[in-house]
Design an enzyme around this catalytic site. Structure first.
Site, PDB file in Angstrom:
ATOM      1  N   ALA A  16      44.008  41.353  48.742  1.00 62.39           N
ATOM      2  CA  ALA A  16      43.015  42.373  49.108  1.00 62.39           C
ATOM      3  C   ALA A  16      41.626  41.794  49.337  1.00 62.39           C
ATOM      4  O   ALA A  16      40.832  42.355  50.093  1.00 62.39           O
ATOM      5  CB  ALA A  16      42.958  43.452  48.029  1.00 62.39           C
ATOM      6  N   GLY A  17      41.307  40.672  48.674  1.00 55.09           N
ATOM      7  CA  GLY A  17      39.975  40.081  48.798  1.00 55.09           C
ATOM      8  C   GLY A  17      39.189  40.074  47.508  1.00 55.09           C
ATOM      9  O   GLY A  17      37.957  40.037  47.531  1.00 55.09           O
ATOM     10  N   SER A  19      39.025  37.699  45.161  1.00 53.10           N
ATOM     11  CA  SER A  19      38.406  36.407  44.838  1.00 53.10           C
ATOM     12  C   SER A  19      37.026  36.262  45.460  1.00 53.10           C
ATOM     13  O   SER A  19      36.107  35.700  44.841  1.00 53.10           O
ATOM     14  CB  SER A  19      39.310  35.261  45.300  1.00 53.10           C
ATOM     15  OG  SER A  19      40.556  35.300  44.633  1.00 53.10           O
ATOM     16  N   THR A  20      36.854  36.776  46.662  1.00 50.55           N
ATOM     17  CA  THR A  20      35.559  36.696  47.332  1.00 50.55           C
ATOM     18  C   THR A  20      34.505  37.498  46.579  1.00 50.55           C
ATOM     19  O   THR A  20      33.359  37.050  46.415  1.00 50.55           O
ATOM     20  CB  THR A  20      35.666  37.213  48.780  1.00 50.55           C
ATOM     21  OG1 THR A  20      36.678  36.474  49.460  1.00 50.55           O
ATOM     22  CG2 THR A  20      34.350  37.057  49.509  1.00 50.55           C
ATOM     23  N   GLU A  37      43.265  35.727  36.572  1.00 51.07           N
ATOM     24  CA  GLU A  37      44.665  35.831  36.172  1.00 51.07           C
ATOM     25  C   GLU A  37      45.195  34.445  35.815  1.00 51.07           C
ATOM     26  O   GLU A  37      44.872  33.467  36.505  1.00 51.07           O
ATOM     27  CB  GLU A  37      45.502  36.434  37.305  1.00 51.07           C
ATOM     28  CG  GLU A  37      45.317  37.916  37.468  1.00 51.07           C
ATOM     29  CD  GLU A  37      46.338  38.540  38.401  1.00 51.07           C
ATOM     30  OE1 GLU A  37      46.938  39.561  38.032  1.00 51.07           O
ATOM     31  OE2 GLU A  37      46.525  38.012  39.518  1.00 51.07           O
ATOM     32  N   GLN A  69      56.975  40.712  33.730  1.00 48.03           N
ATOM     33  CA  GLN A  69      55.990  41.690  33.278  1.00 48.03           C
ATOM     34  C   GLN A  69      55.613  41.470  31.816  1.00 48.03           C
ATOM     35  O   GLN A  69      54.437  41.590  31.444  1.00 48.03           O
ATOM     36  CB  GLN A  69      56.524  43.109  33.490  1.00 48.03           C
ATOM     37  CG  GLN A  69      56.768  43.488  34.939  1.00 48.03           C
ATOM     38  CD  GLN A  69      55.553  43.342  35.811  1.00 48.03           C
ATOM     39  OE1 GLN A  69      54.431  43.487  35.347  1.00 48.03           O
ATOM     40  NE2 GLN A  69      55.750  43.040  37.083  1.00 48.03           N
ATOM     41  N   ARG A 104      42.203  41.838  37.574  1.00 43.63           N
ATOM     42  CA  ARG A 104      43.186  42.795  37.068  1.00 43.63           C
ATOM     43  C   ARG A 104      43.066  42.913  35.545  1.00 43.63           C
ATOM     44  O   ARG A 104      42.188  42.329  34.932  1.00 43.63           O
ATOM     45  CB  ARG A 104      44.606  42.444  37.509  1.00 43.63           C
ATOM     46  CG  ARG A 104      44.786  42.474  39.023  1.00 43.63           C
ATOM     47  CD  ARG A 104      46.248  42.658  39.418  1.00 43.63           C
ATOM     48  NE  ARG A 104      46.381  42.773  40.862  1.00 43.63           N
ATOM     49  CZ  ARG A 104      46.753  41.777  41.661  1.00 43.63           C
ATOM     50  NH1 ARG A 104      47.037  40.588  41.129  1.00 43.63           N
ATOM     51  NH2 ARG A 104      46.854  41.953  42.953  1.00 43.63           N
ATOM     52  N   ARG A 167      46.856  32.257  53.727  1.00 46.85           N
ATOM     53  CA  ARG A 167      46.574  31.366  52.599  1.00 46.85           C
ATOM     54  C   ARG A 167      47.795  30.556  52.175  1.00 46.85           C
ATOM     55  O   ARG A 167      47.669  29.549  51.498  1.00 46.85           O
ATOM     56  CB  ARG A 167      45.990  32.150  51.422  1.00 46.85           C
ATOM     57  CG  ARG A 167      46.931  33.014  50.616  1.00 46.85           C
ATOM     58  CD  ARG A 167      46.126  33.782  49.575  1.00 46.85           C
ATOM     59  NE  ARG A 167      46.930  34.635  48.705  1.00 46.85           N
ATOM     60  CZ  ARG A 167      46.429  35.501  47.839  1.00 46.85           C
ATOM     61  NH1 ARG A 167      45.109  35.640  47.738  1.00 46.85           N
ATOM     62  NH2 ARG A 167      47.201  36.241  47.071  1.00 46.85           N
TER      63      ARG A 167
END
Length: 235
Positions: A16-17, A19-20, A37, A69, A104, A167
């Site tokens: 989704a982005g 890290s930016t 994470e 999980q 997250r 990526r």
């Protein structure tokens, strides 16, 4: 109970982005704690590069869904606890709660990935109940790690897939568009729940805040305002 942390979680689909945005926040809040994470732990169980639970999860969710999980929970909590408890030891008293940004969270791990596995029939009822029992215990004993705010990077699944391909991460090579669509919907369903007690800041993940300085500044100002309001409320 005295609040020790203000925890802000960056949430969003795979690719989704997030890290930016982390890089923008690091520049603005150099004294804050940033918890990514524990990806390397998922790729190297107990330091063994041949034991990659993330790769196994994506290649066979039905077989490895519950295992991953549970381990994602365990590894995330261990990482948070080790770093945050050390922060408390090094922080003087009466300075207010410590600002923490996370990639997250414990809560989204359950609400997004785990529930998606369960809804798709990849996790059995007995596995579901084991996980829920563990989750309830965590929420009772680690209340300090509950999130106060979600920064939601809202990005269309098709755009996420394009970014995953670009990526080129090995484990993500087999992630289909259908999975990204379902995960996107889980985000939407979770974040509109009226029982949510945390603040939500929504960011349009299609905006070019990497190269367009005007867009980046707009996003930066939005984040600064929302985070300042949250800090004022908790101090």
């Amino acid at each position: 109970m005295e609040k020790k942390f203000i925890i802000i979680s960056l949430e969003g689909n795979i690719g989704a982005g997030k890290s930016t945005l982390f890089e923008i926040l690091k520049q603005e809040y150099p004294q804050a704690i940033f918890l990514m994470e524990p990806l390397e732990r998922w790729q190297n169980i107990n330091g063994n590069s041949e034991l990659n639970i993330l790769e196994k999860y994506y290649s066979n969710v039905e077989r490895w869904g519950f295992t991953f999980q549970i381990y994602a929970y365990q590894s995330r909590l261990m990482t948070w606890d080790r770093q945050l408890q050390q922060v408390l030891k090094n922080t003087q008293q009466n300075k207010g709660p410590v600002l923490v940004f996370t990639e997250r969270s414990i809560e989204s791990a359950r609400e997004l990935f785990f529930k998606l596995c369960y809804n798709d029939g990849k996790i059995s009822q007995i596995e579901f109940e084991i996980y829920e029992e563990f989750y309830e215990w965590l929420m009772k004993h680690y209340k300090q790690y509950l999130i106060d705010c979600v920064i939601y990077v809202n990005t269309p699944p098709e755009t996420c897939l394009e970014r995953l391909i670009k990526r080129g991460r090995q484990e993500e090579a087999c992630v289909p568009l259908e999975y990204l669509k379902k995960l996107h919907q889980r985000h939407e369903d979770w974040l509109i729940e009226k029982t949510n007690r945390f603040q939500i800041v929504s960011i349009d993940g299609t905006m070019n805040y990497v190269q367009d300085q005007n867009v980046k500044e707009h996003i930066r100002q939005q984040l600064l305002l929302e985070i300042q309001q949250l800090m004022d409320y908790n101090n």
